[in-house]
Motif scaffolding. Sequence first.
Motif, mmCIF file in Angstrom:
data_model
loop_
_atom_site.group_PDB
_atom_site.id
_atom_site.type_symbol
_atom_site.label_atom_id
_atom_site.label_comp_id
_atom_site.label_asym_id
_atom_site.label_seq_id
_atom_site.Cartn_x
_atom_site.Cartn_y
_atom_site.Cartn_z
ATOM 1 N N TYR A 22 0.840 -1.203 0.000
ATOM 2 C CA TYR A 22 0.000 0.000 0.000
ATOM 3 C C TYR A 22 0.876 1.255 0.000
ATOM 4 O O TYR A 22 0.624 2.205 -0.762
ATOM 5 C CB TYR A 22 -0.921 -0.005 1.218
ATOM 6 C CG TYR A 22 -1.605 1.315 1.459
ATOM 7 C CD1 TYR A 22 -2.675 1.723 0.667
ATOM 8 C CD2 TYR A 22 -1.150 2.178 2.455
ATOM 9 C CE1 TYR A 22 -3.286 2.952 0.869
ATOM 10 C CE2 TYR A 22 -1.753 3.406 2.665
ATOM 11 C CZ TYR A 22 -2.818 3.796 1.872
ATOM 12 O OH TYR A 22 -3.415 5.018 2.071
ATOM 13 N N LEU A 23 1.898 1.261 0.843
ATOM 14 C CA LEU A 23 2.797 2.422 0.926
ATOM 15 C C LEU A 23 3.635 2.587 -0.337
ATOM 16 O O LEU A 23 4.233 3.642 -0.547
ATOM 17 C CB LEU A 23 3.712 2.292 2.151
ATOM 18 C CG LEU A 23 3.009 2.384 3.509
ATOM 19 C CD1 LEU A 23 3.974 2.047 4.634
ATOM 20 C CD2 LEU A 23 2.394 3.767 3.724
ATOM 21 N N SER A 24 3.658 1.543 -1.163
ATOM 22 C CA SER A 24 4.401 1.596 -2.426
ATOM 23 C C SER A 24 3.465 1.778 -3.616
ATOM 24 O O SER A 24 3.853 1.542 -4.766
ATOM 25 C CB SER A 24 5.214 0.306 -2.595
ATOM 26 O OG SER A 24 6.065 0.093 -1.479
ATOM 27 N N ASP A 25 2.208 2.178 -3.339
ATOM 28 C CA ASP A 25 1.224 2.530 -4.378
ATOM 29 C C ASP A 25 0.777 1.336 -5.220
ATOM 30 O O ASP A 25 0.692 1.421 -6.452
ATOM 31 C CB ASP A 25 1.770 3.638 -5.290
ATOM 32 C CG ASP A 25 2.058 4.918 -4.519
ATOM 33 O OD1 ASP A 25 1.251 5.275 -3.641
ATOM 34 O OD2 ASP A 25 3.095 5.544 -4.784
ATOM 35 N N LEU A 52 2.646 -1.005 16.736
ATOM 36 C CA LEU A 52 2.772 -0.913 18.185
ATOM 37 C C LEU A 52 3.957 -0.035 18.570
ATOM 38 O O LEU A 52 5.065 -0.198 18.070
ATOM 39 C CB LEU A 52 2.935 -2.307 18.782
ATOM 40 C CG LEU A 52 1.742 -3.242 18.527
ATOM 41 C CD1 LEU A 52 2.082 -4.664 18.898
ATOM 42 C CD2 LEU A 52 0.518 -2.765 19.285
ATOM 43 N N GLY A 53 3.690 0.913 19.458
ATOM 44 C CA GLY A 53 4.750 1.790 19.946
ATOM 45 C C GLY A 53 4.886 3.087 19.176
ATOM 46 O O GLY A 53 5.562 4.005 19.636
ATOM 47 N N ASP A 54 4.268 3.205 17.995
ATOM 48 C CA ASP A 54 4.377 4.440 17.224
ATOM 49 C C ASP A 54 3.199 4.531 16.251
ATOM 50 O O ASP A 54 3.290 4.141 15.094
ATOM 51 C CB ASP A 54 5.698 4.491 16.456
ATOM 52 C CG ASP A 54 5.967 5.868 15.842
ATOM 53 O OD1 ASP A 54 5.025 6.700 15.814
ATOM 54 O OD2 ASP A 54 7.096 6.109 15.388
ATOM 55 N N GLU A 55 2.097 5.077 16.738
ATOM 56 C CA GLU A 55 0.882 5.134 15.913
ATOM 57 C C GLU A 55 1.021 6.074 14.721
ATOM 58 O O GLU A 55 0.230 6.003 13.781
ATOM 59 C CB GLU A 55 -0.320 5.527 16.756
ATOM 60 C CG GLU A 55 -0.247 6.908 17.359
ATOM 61 C CD GLU A 55 -1.472 7.230 18.213
ATOM 62 O OE1 GLU A 55 -1.738 8.430 18.412
ATOM 63 O OE2 GLU A 55 -2.150 6.282 18.667
ATOM 64 N N SER A 56 2.055 6.913 14.703
ATOM 65 C CA SER A 56 2.268 7.787 13.538
ATOM 66 C C SER A 56 2.633 6.971 12.298
ATOM 67 O O SER A 56 2.548 7.469 11.177
ATOM 68 C CB SER A 56 3.379 8.802 13.829
ATOM 69 O OG SER A 56 4.652 8.169 13.899
ATOM 70 N N LEU A 57 3.035 5.716 12.500
ATOM 71 C CA LEU A 57 3.407 4.837 11.384
ATOM 72 C C LEU A 57 2.245 3.943 10.942
ATOM 73 O O LEU A 57 2.406 3.112 10.051
ATOM 74 C CB LEU A 57 4.608 3.966 11.776
ATOM 75 C CG LEU A 57 5.888 4.728 12.119
ATOM 76 C CD1 LEU A 57 6.950 3.773 12.650
ATOM 77 C CD2 LEU A 57 6.417 5.470 10.888
ATOM 78 N N ASP A 58 1.071 4.117 11.567
ATOM 79 C CA ASP A 58 -0.099 3.337 11.178
ATOM 80 C C ASP A 58 -0.500 3.624 9.733
ATOM 81 O O ASP A 58 -0.162 4.683 9.185
ATOM 82 C CB ASP A 58 -1.298 3.687 12.079
ATOM 83 C CG ASP A 58 -1.164 3.125 13.489
ATOM 84 O OD1 ASP A 58 -0.079 2.604 13.824
ATOM 85 O OD2 ASP A 58 -2.150 3.212 14.239
ATOM 86 N N SER A 59 -1.237 2.695 9.154
ATOM 87 C CA SER A 59 -1.749 2.885 7.791
ATOM 88 C C SER A 59 -3.191 2.421 7.693
ATOM 89 O O SER A 59 -3.547 1.394 8.276
ATOM 90 C CB SER A 59 -0.929 2.074 6.771
ATOM 91 O OG SER A 59 0.408 2.475 6.742
ATOM 92 N N ASP A 60 -3.999 3.178 6.947
ATOM 93 C CA ASP A 60 -5.285 2.680 6.466
ATOM 94 C C ASP A 60 -5.026 2.106 5.082
ATOM 95 O O ASP A 60 -4.790 2.859 4.129
ATOM 96 C CB ASP A 60 -6.316 3.809 6.376
ATOM 97 C CG ASP A 60 -6.941 4.118 7.718
ATOM 98 O OD1 ASP A 60 -7.274 3.167 8.443
ATOM 99 O OD2 ASP A 60 -7.087 5.308 8.037
ATOM 100 N N VAL A 61 -5.036 0.784 4.971
ATOM 101 C CA VAL A 61 -4.746 0.139 3.693
ATOM 102 C C VAL A 61 -6.030 0.090 2.874
ATOM 103 O O VAL A 61 -7.012 -0.551 3.259
ATOM 104 C CB VAL A 61 -4.173 -1.275 3.905
ATOM 105 C CG1 VAL A 61 -3.943 -1.966 2.556
ATOM 106 C CG2 VAL A 61 -2.863 -1.202 4.692
ATOM 107 N N THR A 62 -6.024 0.782 1.743
ATOM 108 C CA THR A 62 -7.195 0.856 0.867
ATOM 109 C C THR A 62 -6.834 0.264 -0.498
ATOM 110 O O THR A 62 -5.731 -0.222 -0.706
ATOM 111 C CB THR A 62 -7.653 2.308 0.710
ATOM 112 O OG1 THR A 62 -6.568 3.086 0.165
ATOM 113 C CG2 THR A 62 -8.047 2.913 2.060
#
Length: 393
Positions: A22-25, A52-62
């Motif tokens: 997802y992060l790679s489009d 876990l430990g860093d929610e800034s790295l979370d993703s909504d995978v669409t």
Amino acid sequence: MKKAIIFGAGKIARGFLGQLLYLSDFEITFVDVYEPIVTILNEKKQYHVHVLGDESLDSDVTGIRAYTFDAAKEIYDEFYRSDIAFVSVGGNHLPAAAKSLADIINRYGAQPVTKNIIVCENWKDAAETFKKPLMAALSEENAAVFEEYAGISEAVLMRTATQPDEELAKKYPQDVWVQNFWYLPIDKSRLHGGIPKIKCVELMEHFGNFLTQKMYTNNTSNAVIAYTGYLLGYEILAEAANSPEISELLDSAYQEINQTLVAELGVDANQQTEFAKKARAKYCDWTIVDKVIRHGKDPIRKLGPQDRLIAPCRMALKHGIYPKTLIDTIAKALYFDEPTDESAVKLKEMRQTKGIEYVLQAVCELEKEEPLYAAVLQAAAKLKESGMVNGHE
């Protein structure tokens, strides 16, 4: 947009491969035998990866869709539309997944276009475990096309997914909770041509050595924690790993492992020390709530001659290193008798009816004359004397 197909929709398929793609489009198609997860992914059309430990790295995978293997034509079309394919179904299920894919290819015909399939399992010879039944199940004509145009490679998985509490799991069944780890090495030598750029992927030239280094660092030390932790009554892996008793054992285990791999593989001593520190940090990570029992499961496979305990012990002894902690762990693994694990139940029955010597010969494939055979018997006797296996005999 680039397309990927993933055979498997479990925690690692969604929470690691899916997130990186997802992060790679990429648009992602999941294929799984478990209809409830397929249904909910199609209903929600997205899921959340909680790092876990860093929610800034979370993703909504669409940009996702999912199928069960019954949707043969859709899977066939998606497979040949995809720029890359992954397999993440659990090592035990690789042959079944391979046969299911072969059945689909046989129905509609293999196409003469380059395809790369990356098998993502922490499993000995994962690519071959998938490839052999796949090629055997393909028709002669389709097998010839596949052999020419398809690359079947493998990756080492070093991210862990965990089980959330019951309330979260029920409320967000599509979501995944994962460790903050971002590296996916893939064996370059088995690929046909290149693959699209994917974040955190490294194509490795000398993959065999890395795979050995990973297995006999991570998996071996994990066995020390799991089998000792089980006999000491720990339930959570991080709790066991951080306990005074097991922490001390890990000190000696990593020393034995590091010396052995430097001698056997010729890896740099400082690099191996750092590699071991990362492994330890992973298992001691309190944010990963994982059960000791899950890591101990399938002891018959894990006591095999090429797996995480017997093989590195043989390596160590070959180089004049005495791996006391690892030998003691073999003895402990013999008493892993978790009733919910079929392999553990079978091992216990074998040990009780035929004896430890039989297990060492039949399961571990040790010869009576080799030093490791006598060393394990001695370790098992001492373990029994200590009272640590009381209730597990």
